[in-house]
Design a protein around this motif. Structure first.
Motif, PDB file in Angstrom:
ATOM      1  N   TRP A 172      42.408  29.675  45.371  1.00  0.00           N
ATOM      2  CA  TRP A 172      43.556  29.503  44.489  1.00  0.00           C
ATOM      3  C   TRP A 172      43.982  30.793  43.832  1.00  0.00           C
ATOM      4  N   LEU A 173      42.997  31.552  43.376  1.00  0.00           N
ATOM      5  CA  LEU A 173      43.344  32.796  42.691  1.00  0.00           C
ATOM      6  C   LEU A 173      44.183  33.672  43.607  1.00  0.00           C
ATOM      7  N   ASP A 174      43.726  33.779  44.849  1.00  0.00           N
ATOM      8  CA  ASP A 174      44.426  34.585  45.827  1.00  0.00           C
ATOM      9  C   ASP A 174      45.855  34.069  46.014  1.00  0.00           C
ATOM     10  N   ALA A 175      45.979  32.780  46.212  1.00  0.00           N
ATOM     11  CA  ALA A 175      47.308  32.208  46.445  1.00  0.00           C
ATOM     12  C   ALA A 175      48.209  32.445  45.245  1.00  0.00           C
ATOM     13  N   ALA A 176      47.689  32.182  44.060  1.00  0.00           N
ATOM     14  CA  ALA A 176      48.511  32.313  42.858  1.00  0.00           C
ATOM     15  C   ALA A 176      48.934  33.759  42.649  1.00  0.00           C
ATOM     16  N   LEU A 177      47.968  34.663  42.750  1.00  0.00           N
ATOM     17  CA  LEU A 177      48.292  36.082  42.554  1.00  0.00           C
ATOM     18  C   LEU A 177      49.317  36.548  43.583  1.00  0.00           C
ATOM     19  N   ALA A 186      46.506  46.763  49.216  1.00  0.00           N
ATOM     20  CA  ALA A 186      45.058  46.748  48.986  1.00  0.00           C
ATOM     21  C   ALA A 186      44.467  45.421  49.435  1.00  0.00           C
ATOM     22  N   ARG A 187      45.197  44.340  49.207  1.00  0.00           N
ATOM     23  CA  ARG A 187      44.676  43.041  49.583  1.00  0.00           C
ATOM     24  C   ARG A 187      44.485  42.968  51.099  1.00  0.00           C
ATOM     25  N   ALA A 188      45.507  43.456  51.826  1.00  0.00           N
ATOM     26  CA  ALA A 188      45.413  43.415  53.282  1.00  0.00           C
ATOM     27  C   ALA A 188      44.172  44.176  53.755  1.00  0.00           C
ATOM     28  N   LEU A 189      43.947  45.348  53.162  1.00  0.00           N
ATOM     29  CA  LEU A 189      42.776  46.132  53.556  1.00  0.00           C
ATOM     30  C   LEU A 189      41.492  45.406  53.180  1.00  0.00           C
ATOM     31  N   ALA A 190      41.480  44.905  51.953  1.00  0.00           N
ATOM     32  CA  ALA A 190      40.251  44.295  51.450  1.00  0.00           C
ATOM     33  C   ALA A 190      39.915  43.029  52.228  1.00  0.00           C
ATOM     34  N   VAL A 191      40.943  42.309  52.657  1.00  0.00           N
ATOM     35  CA  VAL A 191      40.681  41.091  53.429  1.00  0.00           C
ATOM     36  C   VAL A 191      39.929  41.455  54.712  1.00  0.00           C
ATOM     37  N   ASN A 192      40.337  42.550  55.332  1.00  0.00           N
ATOM     38  CA  ASN A 192      39.636  43.002  56.531  1.00  0.00           C
ATOM     39  C   ASN A 192      38.191  43.361  56.234  1.00  0.00           C
ATOM     40  N   ILE A 193      38.015  44.131  55.182  1.00  0.00           N
ATOM     41  CA  ILE A 193      36.658  44.557  54.831  1.00  0.00           C
ATOM     42  C   ILE A 193      35.816  43.324  54.482  1.00  0.00           C
ATOM     43  N   ASN A 194      36.465  42.380  53.838  1.00  0.00           N
ATOM     44  CA  ASN A 194      35.749  41.207  53.342  1.00  0.00           C
ATOM     45  C   ASN A 194      35.116  40.396  54.465  1.00  0.00           C
ATOM     46  N   THR A 195      35.639  40.554  55.690  1.00  0.00           N
ATOM     47  CA  THR A 195      35.048  39.792  56.790  1.00  0.00           C
ATOM     48  C   THR A 195      33.829  40.501  57.375  1.00  0.00           C
ATOM     49  N   ALA A 246      41.493  39.378  44.650  1.00  0.00           N
ATOM     50  CA  ALA A 246      42.094  38.263  45.379  1.00  0.00           C
ATOM     51  C   ALA A 246      41.421  38.091  46.732  1.00  0.00           C
ATOM     52  N   ALA A 247      41.191  39.209  47.411  1.00  0.00           N
ATOM     53  CA  ALA A 247      40.601  39.124  48.747  1.00  0.00           C
ATOM     54  C   ALA A 247      39.190  38.566  48.686  1.00  0.00           C
ATOM     55  N   VAL A 248      38.437  38.983  47.681  1.00  0.00           N
ATOM     56  CA  VAL A 248      37.035  38.572  47.623  1.00  0.00           C
ATOM     57  C   VAL A 248      36.911  37.137  47.125  1.00  0.00           C
ATOM     58  N   VAL A 249      37.679  36.813  46.087  1.00  0.00           N
ATOM     59  CA  VAL A 249      37.551  35.471  45.521  1.00  0.00           C
ATOM     60  C   VAL A 249      38.257  34.447  46.413  1.00  0.00           C
ATOM     61  N   GLY A 250      39.417  34.838  46.922  1.00  0.00           N
ATOM     62  CA  GLY A 250      40.140  33.945  47.825  1.00  0.00           C
ATOM     63  C   GLY A 250      40.620  32.689  47.122  1.00  0.00           C
ATOM     64  N   THR A 292      24.767  37.152  50.219  1.00  0.00           N
ATOM     65  CA  THR A 292      23.513  36.400  50.340  1.00  0.00           C
ATOM     66  C   THR A 292      22.437  37.035  49.476  1.00  0.00           C
ATOM     67  N   ARG A 293      22.635  38.259  49.093  1.00  0.00           N
ATOM     68  CA  ARG A 293      21.690  38.875  48.177  1.00  0.00           C
ATOM     69  C   ARG A 293      21.894  38.288  46.783  1.00  0.00           C
ATOM     70  N   GLY A 294      23.080  37.739  46.539  1.00  0.00           N
ATOM     71  CA  GLY A 294      23.357  37.138  45.233  1.00  0.00           C
ATOM     72  C   GLY A 294      24.172  38.031  44.335  1.00  0.00           C
ATOM     73  N   GLU A 295      24.833  39.058  44.921  1.00  0.00           N
ATOM     74  CA  GLU A 295      25.603  40.003  44.118  1.00  0.00           C
ATOM     75  C   GLU A 295      26.832  39.336  43.497  1.00  0.00           C
ATOM     76  N   GLY A 296      27.252  39.874  42.353  1.00  0.00           N
ATOM     77  CA  GLY A 296      28.451  39.373  41.681  1.00  0.00           C
ATOM     78  C   GLY A 296      29.703  39.979  42.270  1.00  0.00           C
ATOM     79  N   ILE A 297      30.833  39.406  41.897  1.00  0.00           N
ATOM     80  CA  ILE A 297      32.115  39.862  42.422  1.00  0.00           C
ATOM     81  C   ILE A 297      32.384  41.312  42.054  1.00  0.00           C
ATOM     82  N   PHE A 298      32.052  41.660  40.820  1.00  0.00           N
ATOM     83  CA  PHE A 298      32.346  43.013  40.362  1.00  0.00           C
ATOM     84  C   PHE A 298      31.628  44.044  41.228  1.00  0.00           C
ATOM     85  N   TYR A 299      30.366  43.774  41.513  1.00  0.00           N
ATOM     86  CA  TYR A 299      29.616  44.719  42.336  1.00  0.00           C
ATOM     87  C   TYR A 299      30.227  44.809  43.735  1.00  0.00           C
TER      88      TYR A 299
END
Ligand SMILES: Nc1ncnc2c1ncn2[C@@H]1O[C@H](COP(=O)(O)OP(=O)(O)OP(=O)(O)O)[C@@H](O)[C@H]1O
Ligand SMILES: Nc1ncnc2c1ncn2[C@@H]1O[C@H](COP(=O)(O)OP(=O)(O)OP(=O)(O)O)[C@@H](O)[C@H]1O
Ligand SMILES: [Mg+2]
Ligand SMILES: [Mg+2]
Ligand code: NI
Lengths: 280, 550, 488, 316
Positions: free
Chosen positions: A110-115, A161-170, A104-108, A179-186
């Motif tokens: 609608w998915l984030d809101a819905a989840l 986890a979302r709260a933590l990940a949102v911080n890391i995500n910034t 949720a944190a990474v994708v942000g 910008t390297r082109g990595e996928g969400i899973f990675y």
């Protein structure tokens, strides 16, 4: 603070004694849970004592329960259920919660809101009552218990986890990975997860305590493990009539629960700290 | 003359993670006479802040004073009780912290915090304290001195906040004020105002000061005496003019040398000038898209520029003018709302997700803060290994040897590869950050303030490295900075931005004669090593009111 | 009046607080719908029946002066005169007609609809005489009328929330699932009682909480406490236990029409595998009488004393299980806290089975919904049956081929025939002979194991006097309120 | 207050409403999944198939699920909670008194536990590392580790059975004087405080310590401020956000989580009502109770969010 210098040096972590005590108690119960069937002196269902709420004696090390069954055997086997179910439930809850939270944190968007809305909604139904409804709907078995407990605690783990990940995500390194082109899973697995494991583990420990207690609460409502087995909460509840006599049948399982939950708390509060001493 | 401050053989110890005790201040002695301003200068981590704090009788958690004496007006701050120390803080010694933005409580009105010292020490009635605060605001040439105190910290600018924090320190009529890098976080244009304000107030009150900085030019404007520190030891002490002109110690000379980086040197001869990146009419911003197709906050508007192969473009401008936003739009992190980006003759998609892997590889971006740009949970090896694996599919031995090569290119020892970022120094981190960009084998590297977080010596070394790599790999850079001397040192062309727009494009050759008034103001605000520069500097008041900070 | 009251002399006055064990929002004051013990207690306090059973199981007249018949088919009921309802109306035969005929109306949802079905007509002959016609002769009618559901309510009542009856107490307040308060009826028709001024009744579902409330002096009576709580009550001075052994039992049912109960050897094996003595001793702590797999209790005059309980014999059980080819299979046994002590009994069976290689998978299911979802449905499950006043009711409710609660799906033409035959006999000796044989049949043929009859233990504070055991159940057959008094 | 803040608050409320819609959906379908046919349960064993079918139609049980959901939701929104299947009383009447009881217990527990928890949490943070801090920490861990029915049962044994100070049962409706109220509520409130306070203490302490480590608290120290002043005037106002969130989460337990305390003290609250509802498969009752719990939770969380917004001058 005191610390075992040799250990610290070897693992690159700093342990505190309190944390070590917590860890050893947890390990103790873990081992008991594993080997319980081989070391119990009596079958858990067998009535061996004429008396009930028997005191500690050389024959029954921890006394006997309300039917005259051997308490030592029942507690040793109870460890399997309390530790096993709680551990399984907490692992599932944290796994799902953390994976969903990071996604949720990474994708942000609608998915984030819905989840978030959905899991918030789940969180708003009191645990014991949803447990009651689920068990009334599909009956009680160990799987049902584990799944129910896991479902009840997933939203909390998600929120955390979302709260933590949102911080890391910034952080810029996430941007770099993007910008390297990595996928969400990675990004989730390699960039975010390693940075939130510490707090997530601490959260997992606390959640474990709550699950142990909720399991006891469910036992109070008659929704626990199937007889003749019983988790510790059920042991306390079925023998609570012995409380006025200080019967070991009720004191000992309470102590067992307390020792497990306290040791988890101690460990969380005193998690081994990674030494970041660059000159070491 | 009796000294106000006498520090003798000060030793400070810190306890590290593993419980080891290390000495971070190793026997420092210094004196400050009444009314004198002494500067502490040195590279990052040299112990400047630590020493400054001991003057307040305070050490950060994990540290403790292990020896020596710190006498302020005869009282030894080391041996006083916590109560007595608290009594001195704010009244005799006051502190102006490095970042005023962080030092103000976000939940309280400014005036409350400014007069708090008088309340704690019961110095004067509340109304009188307010009056005094307003006077100080005026003295520090803050706008609207009567009402500015009623705001919350987030409602005033960084430069104003820095002056307000000085007011907070001065209200208790201290005999000694400690300034910890009070202007480092500010724009050059703002820095001048702040420095002037400080200087005049200190002079007027005859107050002694300790001024901590790593910027020699700034220190030169304000200090009477300079103490050069390194690794917790005093390297050299002397009057400002002496240090600037007749530095004895090699480290001091190094500092001086780093202040004026070597200019670009002769241009690498490029056979034919090929355009690598061409940007036309680029706009970008934040917030929801409005009816006209542009975002709510328009951080960059209608910017066009070109970067040629093997040549470098510098972008300068004050904080918040849209430099980083422009970089992010070029890199595709923040898709541009309009405009085109031509890279190596093909048009690039706006967003990272739509760009091809090769395009992503060929344009790399390097961020200002290496701390946040490197994942603290991964080893250097993993950090460098990933792009190799991702773009070039390298594995095993091949990857290992390539990592060694990369470390070598940025002049880092191979032994570092197993460390984590937090086990490296700032300069080392920035090199790793750079090596990661190189691992992709790009054609263009966008450097967003890559040297701003580093001290001058280290920054100069990084600049040298960039130049060297460019020669070897024929790279192009877009170099973003607010520091003119740095841009000057490395760039072939310079773009000046103001308020999200490009105001001028100049070459270093004509650097001394910018055309646009904002460029003029900017360029003339850069401090010189000359101690009299600030006092003699005359800025066009009209320019200051149009472009200076409100 | 009472100046120097002797201990045995009832004293008037006081507020009685008593707690049962089950309550829910389904609590009702409609006697036809009463299903929980708490409902019975309230109904007994507010209403009266035509007849009631005394402590020795003999039918006594209450609102009726006599209930008579010559052929057991047409019955004449003479009512007591001068009885008034709480609202002042006088009891008349019309009220009786209404109260009895209600049970035949499916919309009412009467719990005793199946028993009431044998009534074909109720007619008011004059204001104090009622004629009841039965489909077939039934000599037990006076006893049947003593059942709690056959309380007499006012003609035409549809809203029962006011609780208007002829009983010893008038309703003051009633909150379903919470509590009810009633005050003494000054115009009560009986010459004695009630003694207490007011009566408060509620339920405390947690066993320990109920006992603790008694011990702390919050209540005067804690109904139906568990054997494991006895030690505590006994250890405290000033409290007494009142034990009633009635026909209440918890039984293990094996449906004869499903696996594995359709194998006769399984059923026989189970009857040998159940350790009745251990259940009596360990599970019930002695508060039980051994039973022999049939539902008529030793207190009944129709009890077949010749029929001895089967002996616990694992070897014999093993022999039968082997014959049925079930050794090694895991057999699910459904138990629940809803059926008193069934979980503990199941554990004992499981343990005994484990020793001879039989695996029983005890499934404890939640109390709520047990009766509608598992009871009568699972192949092997536990039930709990409350006392019924006559063998006829027991048999027709539980063992005749068309019994609504035929727990093991026992079907025998012969049994059905005997049931009808006995019902019409006014000669008690002849009936007993038939009932004796029927008890043997159930014990041998039906898929029911009734290991023990459970004693009900109510715990009372020492100053609560006048409570006597009653075969209809604990709390003096739920009617204690009008008989007890509070000693200072 | 700026329109910006009003906007933020409006968004919060909107989110809460949206969540509630999801909840109502989940509640309706989860309870509809409960086994047992409502009509059969209602009519009892003796019911004829025709009667059951008739009742099913009368109760719209044969309608498609979404129709029943919409009908139910419509009713709920217009304040009609439906009629109990079990005893034909309006659910609102059943819930009414009990809801007040629950709120009263929750309210009194809040009045008692929140100041206690905050005081302990804040002072522990203030004297971090001291003996007092350690004692508080050990106390909270100990309290967190005991199942609540043990706490409640032990309390009854000690205070009611042996000391006879307090009544073992808590009949909220009998309260006529303040003294009586103290007696009646003492034990349930203490038991619940045990359950909810520990978490609040821990979170408060952590939140305050977090803000104590900020530069502006350090600045206060360098102005010569005392520890209490640093904590109370500088750290605390900035820790309001996380603290109210923790408090809200803990308090949400008091709405629906008190079933054990209600059982042991025989307190006529709404949680026990819902358990009854589950036992008797009284769907309208279960659904209404579940909705009340969810509304309680969501209002608390939303309120906490709003307080956090208002407490943050950056948003004001
Ligand atoms: N709590 C601590 N534990 C261990 N080492 C510390 C601690 N605090 C500071 N140090 C070390 O002490 C040294 C001096 O730090 P100090 O903050 O005084 O440097 P500085 O000159 O002010 O640097 P900067 O210019 O970056 O502000 C550094 O090497 C730092 O890593
Ligand atoms: N995420 C964001 N949302 C809204 N506005 C933003 C955001 N990031 C930056 N801005 C605004 O956009 C403008 C340009 O910001 P940008 O970061 O590009 O400036 P900059 O020139 O890089 O400044 P600095 O020298 O301080 O790094 C500023 O006014 C800033 O407040
Ligand atoms: Mg510093
Ligand atoms: Mg920037
Ligand atoms: Ni219980």
């Amino acid at each position: 603070m005191t610390q075992s210098a040799t250990l610290s040096q070897k693992f690159g972590y700093r342990f505190s004694w309190v944390g070590m005590i917590g860890l050893s108690i947890m390990l103790f119960w873990g081992i008991i849970a594993l080997i319980a069937p081989h070391i119990i002196p009596h079958p858990v269902g067998e009535i061996v004592d004429e008396d009930y709420f028997g005191a500690i004696s050389s024959r029954f090390w921890l006394g006997s329960d309300y039917l005259g069954r051997d308490m030592l055997s029942r507690i040793l086997m109870g460890a399997r259920y309390t530790v096993g179910i709680s551990l399984a439930a907490v692992s599932i809850a944290c796994f799902c919660g953390v994976v969903l939270g990071m996604t949720a944190a990474v994708v942000g968007g609608w998915l984030d809101a819905a989840l978030s809305r959905f899991l918030d909604a789940m969180n708003s139904i009191p645990g014991k009552l949803s447990g009651l409804v689920v068990v009334a709907a599909v009956g009680s078995s160990i799987t049902v218990l584990i799944v129910t407990l896991a479902v009840i605690y997933t939203p909390g783990a998600y929120r955390f986890a979302r709260a933590l990940a949102v911080n890391i995500n910034t952080m810029d390194y996430i941007t770099v990975a993007r910008t390297r082109g990595e996928g969400i899973f990675y990004i989730i697995r390699s960039e975010i997860l390693p940075n939130i494991t510490g707090p997530v583990l601490a959260d997992l420990g606390l959640r474990f305590v709550f699950i142990v207690l909720l399991l006891s609460g469910l036992s109070f409502l008659g929704l626990g493990v199937q007889p003749p087995y019983a988790d510790w909460g059920a042991l306390v509840h079925e023998n609570v009539g012995g409380l006025p006599f200080g019967a070991p049948a009720v004191i000992v399982p309470s102590l067992a629960i307390a020792s497990l939950t306290i040791s988890v708390n101690l460990l969380i509060d005193n998690l081994p700290q990674k030494i970041r001493d660059r000159n070491a | 003359m009796e000294n106000l401050v006498e520090v003798r053989d000060l030793k400070v110890e810190a306890t590290t993670d593993s419980g080891r005790r290390v000495e971070i201040i190793k026997g420092v002695s210094l004196d400050i006479a009444p009314g004198e301003i002494v500067a502490l200068i040195g590279e990052s981590g040299s112990g400047k802040t630590t020493i400054a704090l001991t003057l307040m009788g305070y050490t950060r958690s994990g540290c403790s004073i292990s020896g020596g004496t710190v006498r302020i007006a005869g009282k030894d701050m080391v041996t006083l009780s916590e109560r007595e120390r608290a009594g001195i803080r704010g009244t005799e010694v006051a502190y102006v912290p490095q970042s005023a933005a962080a030092a103000f409580n976000p939940a309280q009105r400014i005036i409350e915090q400014v007069v708090e010292v008088t309340r704690i020490h019961r110095l004067m009635p509340a109304e009188e304290a307010r009056q005094k605060a307003v006077e100080l605001f005026r003295a520090l040439s803050l706008p609207n001195p009567e009402t500015i105190g009623g705001r919350y910290p987030h409602q005033v600018s960084g430069g104003q906040l820095q002056r307000l924090s000085a007011a907070m320190a001065l209200i208790g009529d201290p005999r000694l004020v400690i300034f910890d890098e009070p202007t480092t976080a500010l724009d050059v244009t703002t820095q001048i105002e702040v420095l002037r304000a400080f200087k005049s107030v200190m002079k007027k009150g005859g107050i002694s000061g300790v001024y901590v900085s790593h910027d020699l030019a700034v220190v030169a404007q304000i200090a009477d005496r300079i103490v050069v520190l390194r690794n917790g030891e005093v390297q050299e002490v002397g009057a400002t003019a002496d240090i600037l002109t007749r530095a004895q110690h090699p480290y001091t000379r190094e500092l001086l040398a780093a202040f004026e980086p070597k200019p670009r040197g002769e241009e690498t001869v490029v056979e034919e000038r090929k355009v690598l990146l061409e940007i036309k009419g680029l706009s970008a911003g934040y917030g929801p898209i409005q009816a006209d197709g542009q975002p709510l906050v328009r951080a960059v508007q209608d910017v066009s520029l070109t970067v040629e192969k093997g040549r470098n473009l510098g972008i300068i401008g004050e904080s918040g003018c849209g430099k980083s936003t422009l970089a992010r739009a070029i890199a595709g992190i923040l898709p541009a709302s309009s405009g085109t980006i031509l890279f190596d003759k093909s048009e690039l998609e706006g967003s990272v997700r739509q760009r091809s892997r090769d395009h992503l590889r060929e344009m790399q971006i390097v961020f200002q803060y290496a701390d946040t740009a490197l994942n603290p949970a991964k080893s250097i090896e993993e950090i460098l290994g990933r792009p190799l694996m991702f773009y070039h599919g390298m594995k095993g031995k091949q990857r290992d040897s390539r990592i060694d090569q990369l470390l070598d290119m940025v002049h880092l020892p191979k032994t570092l590869r197993h460390r984590r970022p937090q086990e490296l120094s700032g300069g080392q981190k920035q090199r790793v950050n750079f090596a990661r960009a190189l691992a992709a084998e790009p054609k263009l590297i966008i450097c967003d303030e890559v040297t701003s977080a580093l001290d001058t010596v280290v920054a100069a070394a990084i600049i040298e490295l960039l130049k060297e790599l460019q020669r070897e790999l024929s790279l192009s850079y877009i170099f973003i900075s607010h520091d003119l001397s740095v841009v000057e040192a490395i760039c072939d062309e310079i773009v000046v931005m103001y308020g999200g727009r490009k105001v001028e494009e100049i070459t270093p050759a004509v650097l001394k004669a910018p055309q646009h008034p904002y460029s003029k103001l900017l360029f003339s605000s850069v401090p010189r090593l000359d101690p009299s520069w600030l006092d003699t500097l005359e800025l066009d008041p009209e320019l200051v009111t149009t472009y200076g900070h409100r | 009046r009472a100046t120097s009251a002797h201990a045995a002399t009832p004293k008037s006055g006081g507020h009685l607080k008593a707690a049962g064990w089950s309550a829910s929002t389904a609590d009702t004051l409609d006697p036809a719908k009463a299903s929980l013990s708490t409902d019975y207690v309230r109904c007994c306090a507010l209403y009266n029946r035509l007849t009631f059973l005394d402590k020795s199981g003999v039918t006594q007249m209450e609102l009726a002066e006599s209930v008579e018949s010559s052929d057991a088919k047409l019955w004449t009921v003479k009512l007591r005169s001068g009885v008034t309802f709480h609202d002042g109306k006088t009891l008349s035969s019309q009220d009786v007609v209404f109260s009895l005929m209600r049970h035949l109306d499916p919309d009412v949802g009467s719990k005793v609809n199946s028993i009431a079905k044998q009534i074909t007509g109720v007619k008011a002959v004059d204001p104090l005489t009622v004629e009841i016609t039965l489909a077939n002769p039934n000599a037990d009618l006076p006893t049947i009328l003593s059942m709690h559901h056959f309380m007499i309510v006012q003609d035409g009542t549809t809203d029962f929330s006011k609780g208007i009856g002829t009983g010893a107490f008038k309703l003051e307040s009633f909150e379903p699932g919470v509590k009810s308060v009633a005050v003494k009826n000054p115009n009560y028709f009986k010459s004695q009682g009630p003694y207490i001024d007011s009566f408060e009744y509620f339920a405390i579902s947690d066993d320990n909480a109920r006992v603790n409330a008694l011990l702390s002096g919050d209540i005067h009576l804690a109904a139906s406490i568990k054997p494991r709580s006895m030690k505590l009550v006994e250890s405290q001075p000033g409290f007494v236990l009142s034990q009633t052994t009635s026909g209440n039992y918890t039984n293990l049912n094996m449906r004869l029409d499903m696996e594995p109960g359709n194998k006769a050897d399984f059923v026989t094996g189970m009857k040998h595998l159940i350790n009745r003595e251990q259940i009596q001793k360990s599970v019930m702590r002695g508060l039980a009488e051994l039973a022999n797999d049939q539902p008529v209790s030793p207190a009944s005059i129709y009890y077949n004393a010749e029929l001895k309980p089967k002996v616990f014999d694992p070897e014999k059980a093993k022999f039968h299980f082997e014959k049925a080819g079930l050794i090694g299979q895991s057999i699910p046994v459904v138990a629940s806290d809803a059926a008193t002590s069934s979980v503990d009994m199941a554990t004992l069976v499981q343990q005994a089975g484990a020793e001879i290689g039989m695996a029983f998978d005890v499934q404890r299911v939640p109390s709520d919904g047990y009766w509608s979802n598992y009871w009568l449905k699972a192949p092997v499950h536990f039930g709990n049956i409350n006392p019924r006043p006559t063998p006829d009711i027991l048999f027709s409710l539980l063992y005749s081929s068309d019994a609504p609660w035929n727990e093991s799906q026992y079907k025998s033409k012969k049994f059905d025939g005997m049931l009808v035959e006995a019902r019409g006999l006014l000669d008690q000796a002849k009936r007993k002979a038939i009932y004796d044989e029927m008890q043997v049949m159930i014990s041998e043929e039906a898929g029911t194991v009734i290991p023990v009859f459970l004693s009900n233990v109510d715990a009372l504070s020492g100053n609560l006097k006048g409570l006597e055991a009653n075969p209809l159940g604990g709390q003096m057959g739920y009617a204690f309120a009008e008989y007890v008094w509070l000693d200072a | 207050m700026s329109t910006y803040v009003l906007n933020l608050i409006a968004v919060r409320l909107l989110i809460a409403a949206l969540t509630l819609l999801i909840v109502s959906f989940a509640v309706f379908f989860a309870t509809a999944m409960l086994p047992g046919d409502t009509a059969t349960i209602l009519l009892g064993q003796a019911a004829t198939p025709e009667a059951v079918a008739g009742l099913r139609t009368a109760m719209h049980l044969d309608d498609p699920a979404y129709l029943r959901f919409l009908r139910w939701l419509g009713g709920f929104l217009s304040g009609d909670l439906g009629t109990s299947y079990v005893n034909n009383v309006a659910v609102a009447d059943l819930i009414g008194g009990r809801f007040i009881n629950t709120m009263r217990l929750a309210g009194i527990t809040t009045l008692f536990s929140v100041p206690l928890a905050l005081t302990l949490g804040i002072t522990a943070a203030m004297f971090r590392g001291s003996l007092y801090d350690r004692a508080v920490t050990i106390l909270t861990i100990g309290v967190i580790s005991i199942p609540e029915f043990m706490v409640a049962t032990s309390a009854v044994l000690v205070f009611s059975v042996y000391l006879k100070w307090l009544p073992a049962l808590s009949f909220a409706n009998d309260v006529t004087s303040v003294w009586q109220m103290l007696q009646v509520y003492a034990m349930p409130v203490i038991s619940l405080t045990f359950v909810v306070a520990a978490q609040m203490i821990r979170m408060t302490r952590a939140a305050v310590i977090d803000t104590i480590n900020t530069p502006y608290v350090e600045t206060a120290l360098l102005k010569g401020a005392s520890r209490p002043r640093m904590v109370l005037r500088h750290a605390l106002p900035n820790a309001v956000g996380p603290i109210v969130n923790a408090v809200a989460l803990s308090l949400s337990y008091l709405v629906g989580g008190v079933i054990i305390v209600e059982t042991i003290f025989n307190y006529p609250g709404i949680a026990k009502l819902m358990v009854d509802g589950v036992a008797t498969r009284d769907l309208p009752l279960i659904q209404s109770c579940a909705m009340i719990f969810c509304i309680g939770y969501l209002s608390l969380i939303t309120l906490a969010d709003i307080i956090a917004i208002l407490a943050n001058p950056r948003l004001r």
